[in-house]
Motif scaffolding. Structure first.
Motif, PDB file in Angstrom:
ATOM      1  N   GLU A 178       0.828  -1.208   0.000  1.00 45.95           N
ATOM      2  CA  GLU A 178       0.000   0.000   0.000  1.00 45.95           C
ATOM      3  C   GLU A 178       0.864   1.260   0.000  1.00 45.95           C
ATOM      4  O   GLU A 178       0.545   2.239  -0.690  1.00 45.95           O
ATOM      5  N   ARG A 209      -2.508   0.288 -11.594  1.00 41.39           N
ATOM      6  CA  ARG A 209      -3.266  -0.971 -11.605  1.00 41.39           C
ATOM      7  C   ARG A 209      -2.433  -2.089 -12.229  1.00 41.39           C
ATOM      8  O   ARG A 209      -2.436  -3.213 -11.744  1.00 41.39           O
ATOM      9  N   THR A 255      -1.090  -5.557 -10.442  1.00 38.22           N
ATOM     10  CA  THR A 255      -1.411  -6.869 -11.004  1.00 38.22           C
ATOM     11  C   THR A 255      -0.159  -7.720 -11.185  1.00 38.22           C
ATOM     12  O   THR A 255      -0.169  -8.929 -10.924  1.00 38.22           O
ATOM     13  N   ARG A 277       0.988  -8.996  -7.764  1.00 38.94           N
ATOM     14  CA  ARG A 277       0.031 -10.003  -7.294  1.00 38.94           C
ATOM     15  C   ARG A 277       0.234 -11.329  -8.015  1.00 38.94           C
ATOM     16  O   ARG A 277       0.215 -12.396  -7.392  1.00 38.94           O
ATOM     17  N   ASP A 333      -3.073  -9.876  -1.973  1.00 37.01           N
ATOM     18  CA  ASP A 333      -4.507 -10.153  -2.042  1.00 37.01           C
ATOM     19  C   ASP A 333      -5.294  -9.375  -0.992  1.00 37.01           C
ATOM     20  O   ASP A 333      -6.518  -9.249  -1.093  1.00 37.01           O
ATOM     21  N   ASP A 334      -4.602  -8.877   0.029  1.00 38.24           N
ATOM     22  CA  ASP A 334      -5.266  -8.110   1.081  1.00 38.24           C
ATOM     23  C   ASP A 334      -5.289  -6.607   0.778  1.00 38.24           C
ATOM     24  O   ASP A 334      -5.747  -5.809   1.610  1.00 38.24           O
ATOM     25  N   VAL A 335      -4.770  -6.237  -0.391  1.00 35.87           N
ATOM     26  CA  VAL A 335      -4.711  -4.823  -0.784  1.00 35.87           C
ATOM     27  C   VAL A 335      -5.783  -4.540  -1.837  1.00 35.87           C
ATOM     28  O   VAL A 335      -5.969  -5.322  -2.769  1.00 35.87           O
ATOM     29  N   GLU A 336      -6.473  -3.439  -1.676  1.00 37.92           N
ATOM     30  CA  GLU A 336      -7.488  -3.031  -2.650  1.00 37.92           C
ATOM     31  C   GLU A 336      -6.798  -2.590  -3.941  1.00 37.92           C
ATOM     32  O   GLU A 336      -5.914  -1.723  -3.911  1.00 37.92           O
ATOM     33  N   PRO A 337      -7.182  -3.140  -5.078  1.00 34.86           N
ATOM     34  CA  PRO A 337      -6.558  -2.735  -6.348  1.00 34.86           C
ATOM     35  C   PRO A 337      -6.775  -1.250  -6.619  1.00 34.86           C
ATOM     36  O   PRO A 337      -7.832  -0.702  -6.281  1.00 34.86           O
ATOM     37  N   ALA A 372      -7.944   2.072  -8.116  1.00 33.94           N
ATOM     38  CA  ALA A 372      -9.152   2.335  -8.901  1.00 33.94           C
ATOM     39  C   ALA A 372      -8.814   3.062 -10.194  1.00 33.94           C
ATOM     40  O   ALA A 372      -7.878   3.865 -10.251  1.00 33.94           O
TER      41      ALA A 372
END
Length: 202
Positions: free
Chosen positions: A81, A99, A103, A106, A124-128, A130
């Motif tokens: 983050e 983004r 990806t 990830r 996987d615990d991070v919000e992609p 926007a």
């Protein structure tokens, strides 16, 4: 990507051997994010087209620069983050670029989880990041006719006409070859694209 490829491969071999003995999720401390990205890239590149490979390499290099020295086993969602915030606020990367970077990391971490190098994927615990939606305005028939009347006086007339008739992207138009056009059926086959933009842009 920077770093010693031989060292990374040696560390990976050690980790895979440990996994085969049932020591799952115990990547050695020497396996850093840079090392993981290096071996993931080499293992995955055979599946990619040249343009995809170049894009993946550029994205992986950014992560190596920012988080490369962090041991994979100690990478946290907070680390990711903070890096994404850096990309957005200080480096001024476009939302699509952020983004794509997200990806890539990830995918690499999921690859590591699948091979039992780590027990979980913190990405996987991070919000992609926007991507803001943009309203697309479609030309009217009158605007198209006016544009084409002006374009007819330029050497790029056929390029514009093909774009309007097919909806093809600029890179696809620039990469067209004669063998891609089927004059009998009136079809155009999009087989490749031309990279005209920097891989990472702010």
């Amino acid at each position: 990507m920077r770093g010693t490829k031989r060292d990374a491969e040696a560390v990976l071999a050690e980790a895979l051997a440990a996994a085969s003995q049932g020591k799952f999720g115990l990547a050695p401390s020497a396996l850093t994010v840079a090392g993981l990205l290096g071996v993931w890239f080499d293992a995955s590149r055979r599946k990619w087209k040249p343009t995809t490979e170049a894009c993946m390499r550029a994205s992986a290099d950014v992560w190596v620069e920012v988080l490369g020295a962090v041991p994979v086993a100690k990478l946290t969602a907070a680390d990711v983050e903070r890096a994404l915030t850096l990309f957005e606020r200080e480096r001024k990367y476009a939302p699509k670029t952020c983004r794509r970077l997200f990806t890539v990391l990830r995918c690499a971490m999921r690859w590591a989880v699948k091979r039992k190098l780590v027990g979980s994927n913190p990405v996987d615990d991070v919000e992609p990041p926007a991507i803001p939606r943009r309203e697309v305005r479609v030309w009217t028939e009158e605007e198209v006719a006016r544009f084409m009347a002006t374009a007819a006086r330029t050497e790029k007339y056929m390029l514009f006409r093909m774009a309007l008739a097919t909806g093809m992207r600029l890179g696809e138009l620039l990469a067209l070859r004669w063998e891609d056009v089927d004059f009998k059926s009136g079809a155009v086959h999009v087989c490749r694209t031309w990279q005209t933009r920097p891989l990472l842009k702010g």
